[in-house]
Scaffold this active site. Structure first.
Site, PDB file in Angstrom:
ATOM      1  N   CYS A 138       0.884  -1.183  -0.196  1.00 35.50           N
ATOM      2  CA  CYS A 138       0.121   0.007  -0.212  1.00 35.50           C
ATOM      3  C   CYS A 138       0.858   1.319   0.147  1.00 35.50           C
ATOM      4  O   CYS A 138       0.478   2.254  -0.519  1.00 35.50           O
ATOM      5  CB  CYS A 138      -0.943  -0.076   1.233  1.00 35.50           C
ATOM      6  SG  CYS A 138      -1.857  -1.514   1.615  1.00 35.50           S
ATOM      7  N   ASP A 166      -2.738  16.572  -1.968  1.00 34.14           N
ATOM      8  CA  ASP A 166      -2.408  17.950  -1.980  1.00 34.14           C
ATOM      9  C   ASP A 166      -1.343  18.264  -1.025  1.00 34.14           C
ATOM     10  O   ASP A 166      -0.931  17.464  -0.012  1.00 34.14           O
ATOM     11  CB  ASP A 166      -3.694  18.704  -1.341  1.00 34.14           C
ATOM     12  CG  ASP A 166      -4.913  18.648  -2.627  1.00 34.14           C
ATOM     13  OD1 ASP A 166      -4.657  18.333  -3.549  1.00 34.14           O
ATOM     14  OD2 ASP A 166      -6.020  18.912  -2.179  1.00 34.14           O
ATOM     15  N   HIS A 198       0.990  13.956  -6.708  1.00 36.36           N
ATOM     16  CA  HIS A 198       0.099  15.186  -6.475  1.00 36.36           C
ATOM     17  C   HIS A 198      -1.108  15.059  -6.912  1.00 36.36           C
ATOM     18  O   HIS A 198      -1.944  15.858  -6.736  1.00 36.36           O
ATOM     19  CB  HIS A 198       0.998  16.649  -6.956  1.00 36.36           C
ATOM     20  CG  HIS A 198       0.776  17.572  -6.277  1.00 36.36           C
ATOM     21  ND1 HIS A 198      -0.333  17.942  -5.366  1.00 36.36           N
ATOM     22  CD2 HIS A 198       1.585  18.670  -6.362  1.00 36.36           C
ATOM     23  CE1 HIS A 198      -0.422  19.076  -4.959  1.00 36.36           C
ATOM     24  NE2 HIS A 198       0.760  19.710  -5.384  1.00 36.36           N
TER      25      HIS A 198
END
Ligand code: CAO
Length: 426
Positions: free
Chosen positions: A343, A403, A399
């Site tokens: 993950c 954020d 990105h």
């Protein structure tokens, strides 16, 4: 009006049909290549002599044709348009007149097949290739170096359009498409032996695969790296005391194990860090499990074993598992499924040194945590400088999913968890 397109004077009594580039129902325009013909010394593109819709193709690859052989029948554009549009008056129920072309169509200049120089625009190898101009153009458009297309299913080893398609398919699957095709100039080859002695060593398979993957990620992900430091003074004191209780042959607890736990606790608070972007880029897939990949340095290159369900394992269990997996990794014995399902990844260089670096996200994961060496630093506590053990952390994230503010908040929680590991019990 139906027009018959025939083979013009090709300067040879008979030539072979190498490729047929049209089929019934296709729209063709004037001068568009409709077939590739090849004689003993040259190959040539046969252009369409009309704008219109192909009614019938009369040749197939492998046929032998000569001047006057019927290639195709084309319904010319004006008539085709009238047939397609609803006519105010019922069109007469008669077959359109057939116009025989008496003037042979101008033919594109022949290309000498076996010794034709590879087009300089994108074909970079010097290997002499056997391919028609249309295939060369097709390859140029895709940025394929025909010299690298090894499967050629055409007659006498000729590369066909399908061979180029297959090459691109495989190259995409392996991630080895030349960057020149993406509009990025490649690094020019240099003969280093001109400057002194050299030795060429083949890259290991792991290095080659890692390199391809990293290039793919670098080109696809807009990545940001955020740097911060965690005060691990208390954590380190606890770790040292834990290790002092352990017998000599027992596995030691390293800072990395606490970092894994601190990270997973933060991922629980910030589900977007335990996510992947769907391949169409339209949605985020949130994961309900917590598997952490650990970058392990091996003699053959970097590998990333995955520790599964880290949230439900103790630090002692994780220390045994990490020792097992990193040993297996260094012996080259990891199974593929032991490197899948991660993950988020941690890349720890702390055992070696460093103050900061910019790790590359292990996509399709959305972030990676880089760790370098903790060191004692004077930290201002409001009245005086006190010595604290500060651990540098570098968080690179995708990105598109995360954020900047979210990245900073996530890192603040990781730091808090490391500075006061009692929080990991919450
Ligand atoms: N600060 C200070 N000391 C650290 C530290 C840190 N951040 N991280 C580890 N150390 C210390 C350990 O405590 C240990 O000390 P002792 O020898 O006194 O016990 C020593 O450094 C060696 O630790 P380690 O590297 O063997 O163990 P680890 O659990 O920290 O890391 C592993 C395990 C597998 C991640 C590591 O061995 C490894 O392979 N690291 C390289 C990863 C890598 O190459 N990343 C780059 C990827 S990008 O190209």
């Amino acid at each position: 009006m139906l027009i018959e397109i025939k083979v013009p004077d090709v300067g040879a009594p008979q030539v072979d049909v190498i490729e047929v580039l049209i089929q019934a129902g296709d729209n063709v325009v004037l001068d568009q290549s409709i077939a590739t013909l090849e004689g003993d010394k040259a190959s040539m593109e046969l252009p369409s002599t009309a704008n219109g819709v192909v009614q019938q193709v009369h040749i197939k690859p492998g046929d032998k044709v000569s001047e006057g052989t019927l290639i195709a029948t084309v319904l010319v554009a004006e008539v085709a348009a009238a047939v397609a549009a609803p006519a105010p008056v019922k069109a007469p129920d008669v077959a359109p007149p057939v116009v025989k072309l008496t003037e042979p169509a101008p033919i594109t200049p022949p290309t000498v097949s076996s010794s034709a120089p590879v087009q300089p625009a994108t074909s970079v190898s010097n290997v002499s290739v056997h391919a028609s101009p249309s295939v060369r153009m097709f390859a140029r458009e895709l940025g394929v170096d025909l010299g690298k297309v090894t499967v050629a299913t055409g007659r006498k080893g000729r590369i066909l359009k399908d061979d180029v398609k297959l090459f691109v398919k495989h190259a995409l699957a392996e991630g080895v498409v030349g960057t020149a095709g993406a509009g990025i100039p490649s690094i020019p080859a240099v003969d280093f032996s001109v400057f002194g002695g050299i030795e060429v060593q083949k890259l290991s398979k792991i290095k080659r695969l890692t390199g391809q993957n990293l290039t793919r990620v670098w080109l696809n992900l807009p990545m940001v790296t955020y740097h911060d430091e965690a005060d691990i003074t208390e954590m380190e004191a606890f770790r040292v005391s834990l290790n002092s209780e352990k017998a000599k042959d027992e596995i030691k607890i390293t800072a990395l194990l606490f970092i894994i736990k601190a990270l997973v606790a933060a991922m629980k608070q910030f589900p977007s860090f335990n996510a992947s972007l769907s391949s169409d880029g339209e949605s985020i897939i949130l994961k309900k499990y917590f598997n952490i990949g650990i970058a392990v340095d091996t003699p053959n290159g970097l590998v990333v074993p995955v520790l599964r369900d880290v949230d439900s394992k103790s630090i002692n269990q994780l220390s045994v598992e990490l020792a097992e997996k990193s040993t297996k990794a260094r012996q080259g014995k990891l199974l593929p499924n032991e490197m899948q399902g991660g993950c988020l990844t941690i890349s720890s260089l702390g055992g070696i040194g460093g103050t900061a670096f910019t790790p590359i996200v292990n996509a399709p994961e959305v972030a990676i945590l880089g760790v370098t060496r903790a060191k004692m630093q004077p930290v201002w506590n409001g009245t005086e400088f006190i010595p604290r053990l500060m651990l540098p952390l570098d968080l690179t994230y995708d990105h598109r999913v995360i954020d900047g503010a979210e990245g900073a908040r996530f890192m603040a929680v990781v730091k808090q968890n490391l500075s006061d590991i009692r929080r990991l019990l919450l």
